[in-house]
Design an enzyme around this catalytic site. Structure first.
Site, PDB file in Angstrom:
ATOM      1  N   ASP A 214       0.865  -1.183   0.000  1.00 57.62           N
ATOM      2  CA  ASP A 214       0.000   0.000   0.000  1.00 57.62           C
ATOM      3  C   ASP A 214       0.897   1.227   0.000  1.00 57.62           C
ATOM      4  OD1 ASP A 214       0.781  -0.719   2.695  1.00 57.62           O
ATOM      5  OD2 ASP A 214      -0.546   0.862   3.416  1.00 57.62           O
TER       6      ASP A 214
ATOM      7  N   GLU B 246      -0.065  -0.971   5.821  1.00 58.34           N
ATOM      8  CA  GLU B 246       1.044  -0.509   6.662  1.00 58.34           C
ATOM      9  C   GLU B 246       1.021   0.992   6.881  1.00 58.34           C
ATOM     10  OE1 GLU B 246       5.076   0.976   7.716  1.00 58.34           O
ATOM     11  OE2 GLU B 246       3.911   1.453   5.952  1.00 58.34           O
TER      12      GLU B 246
END
Ligand SMILES: CC(C)C[C@H](N)C(=O)NCC(=O)O
Length: 447
Positions: A90, A155
């Protein structure tokens, strides 16, 4: 050559996916990114699983599915050690109009620098590890270790859902893991580095709500106690202009700097002038290397990121916003504890707000509570890391800490009992979370 051609193709595909975990509207892209990651590992013959980690609860009470976590395994020879690589796919938000010189989601090679959102944080480093396995396969060389991957898609917003998944898989996926490797960080200078600490992060929303709707500032200004004025007033009590955190109890919890640490910082290669010129400032909080490194890595700090609800577009709207939400975070360090920080910040802001005797309503919420992580640099893993760096780059690495946060690092260690090494692949000037993020070919030896 094998490595180079593989990386070029796949990094471009990966960067093209706007897997911004902070924006729920982009959640379909995050799901696609996890599918692509799983497909890549599956195509290489890995034993792959897409693990459902449930839903994310949004501030308005609605829920949205979290991106699945990808686990993969290459080799299960009990006579070999098992290394588990953690990474994330991400990214932080990015728009051309933020000041990028190239399209953020179109990987662009300029003089050997590969520009694109997520290029360094953390798509190229994840691919570097995947391609390492792929190169062994392409050259028909047995892997010297069993390799596992755990790759997530949240994250950048606190690794929501991952702690529970690690707890659930402690005695299954993690049972035979010997070591965990993370390459989600960068060098400090042009010298290779190994990272032995990360700061934690407590991320807060402070919402002040007043009138039932936005008001004309000419018609109502002077009669209404404005939410934005209240909010700016309380935000200004968090940190002094010289960087002193004003929230009671925070500074007292910080482990003191030892003589040994001071000496380590003293020996690290770090040029203050080039640091200043890289970020474009004429003056820093501190003028000596040890203070700067210590405040970057092992002291807490408060950052105010933005205010939702206030007018921020071009032009000059004359409005009194009815509700404003400040976003700020506290990077924390040993021996701070996110649960304690949450209480300290909430109590402090409530007491400061109470003194204003405002009729408006204040609501403080902590949306990320990620712990700091610190490794023992005397562990054999770090000896192995040093030897690997020496072999590839022919220099001794700097032992450094990271001011940013890898939320899951401490959980990995606490839950699995395994040791972690952080081996940065990114460069010191990669521009993580910023405009023109890049990964240099030089950094991954693709020249
Ligand atoms: C340099 C950091 C450790 C990189 C990491 N991917 C990150 O950005 N984490 C979130 C954060 O806000 O620190």
């Amino acid at each position: 050559t094998v490595f180079c051609s593989l990386l070029n193709v796949t990094l471009r595909d990966w960067v093209a996916v706007e897997s911004d975990s902070s924006d729920v509207l982009r959640r379909p892209d995050c799901h696609r990114m996890m599918d692509m990651t799983a497909e890549k590992l599956q195509a290489m013959g890995g034993k792959v699983e897409l693990v459902d980690i449930g839903v994310q609860e949004l501030p308005d009470g609605k829920t949205v599915a979290l991106p699945k976590v990808v686990t993969a395994q290459f080799g299960n020879d009990p006579s070999k050690q098992t290394v588990c690589v953690y990474g994330h796919v991400d990214v932080q938000p990015a728009k051309l109009e933020d000041g990028w010189t190239t399209e953020p989601y179109n990987l662009t090679d300029i003089n050997g620098n590969l520009y694109g959102r997520g290029a360094s944080d953390n798509k190229a480093p994840v691919l570097a590890w995947i391609h390492t396995v792929e190169v062994y396969q392409a050259l028909s060389i047995d892997l010297p270790v069993n390799v596992k991957f755990i790759i997530e898609g949240m994250e950048e917003t606190g690794s929501n859902g991952l702690d529970a998944m690690i707890v659930a898989q402690r005695d299954t996926f993690f049972s035979d893991v010997d070591y965990i490797i993370i390459s989600d960080c960068g060098w400090l200078s042009r010298r290779p580095a190994l990272t032995y600490g990360t700061r934690g992060n407590c991320y807060f929303f402070a919402e002040v709500e007043g009138p039932k709707q936005d008001l004309h500032s000419g018609v109502y200004g002077g009669t209404v106690i404005e939410p934005m004025t209240d909010l700016i007033g309380i935000l200004d009590t968090l940190i002094s202009p010289s960087g002193k955190i004003l929230i009671p109890g925070i500074r007292e919890a910080v482990a003191s700097l030892s003589d040994e640490e001071w000496k380590m910082y003293q020996d690290i290669e770090f040029d203050i002038e080039s640091f200043k010129s890289k970020i474009g400032v004429s003056q820093l909080m501190y003028s000596n290397k040890v203070d700067l490194l210590a405040h970057r890595w092992r002291y807490p700090t408060v950052t105010i990121h933005g205010i939702e609800g206030g007018f921020s577009g071009p032009g000059s709207k004359t409005v009194i916003p009815a509700k404003v939400i400040a976003k700020f975070s506290i990077r924390q360090v040993p021996n701070m504890d996110p649960a304690v920080v949450k209480k300290q910040v909430t109590d402090y802001l409530n007491s400061v707000f109470a003194k204003r005797k405002s009729p408006n309503k204040l609501k403080v919420t902590m949306i990320i509570g990620a712990k700091p992580w610190l490794a023992d640099t005397k562990h054999p893993l770090y000896e192995a890391g040093k030897a690997a760096v020496k072999r590839v780059f022919n220099v001794e690495p700097d032992l450094i800490r990271e001011g940013g946060t890898i939320p899951i690092a401490k959980t990995f260690e606490d839950v699995t009992g395994k040791s972690i090494i952080m081996m940065p692949i990114g460069g010191f000037d990669d521009g993580l979370h910023s405009q023109n993020e890049k990964m240099s070919r030089l950094q991954i030896k693709l020249v």
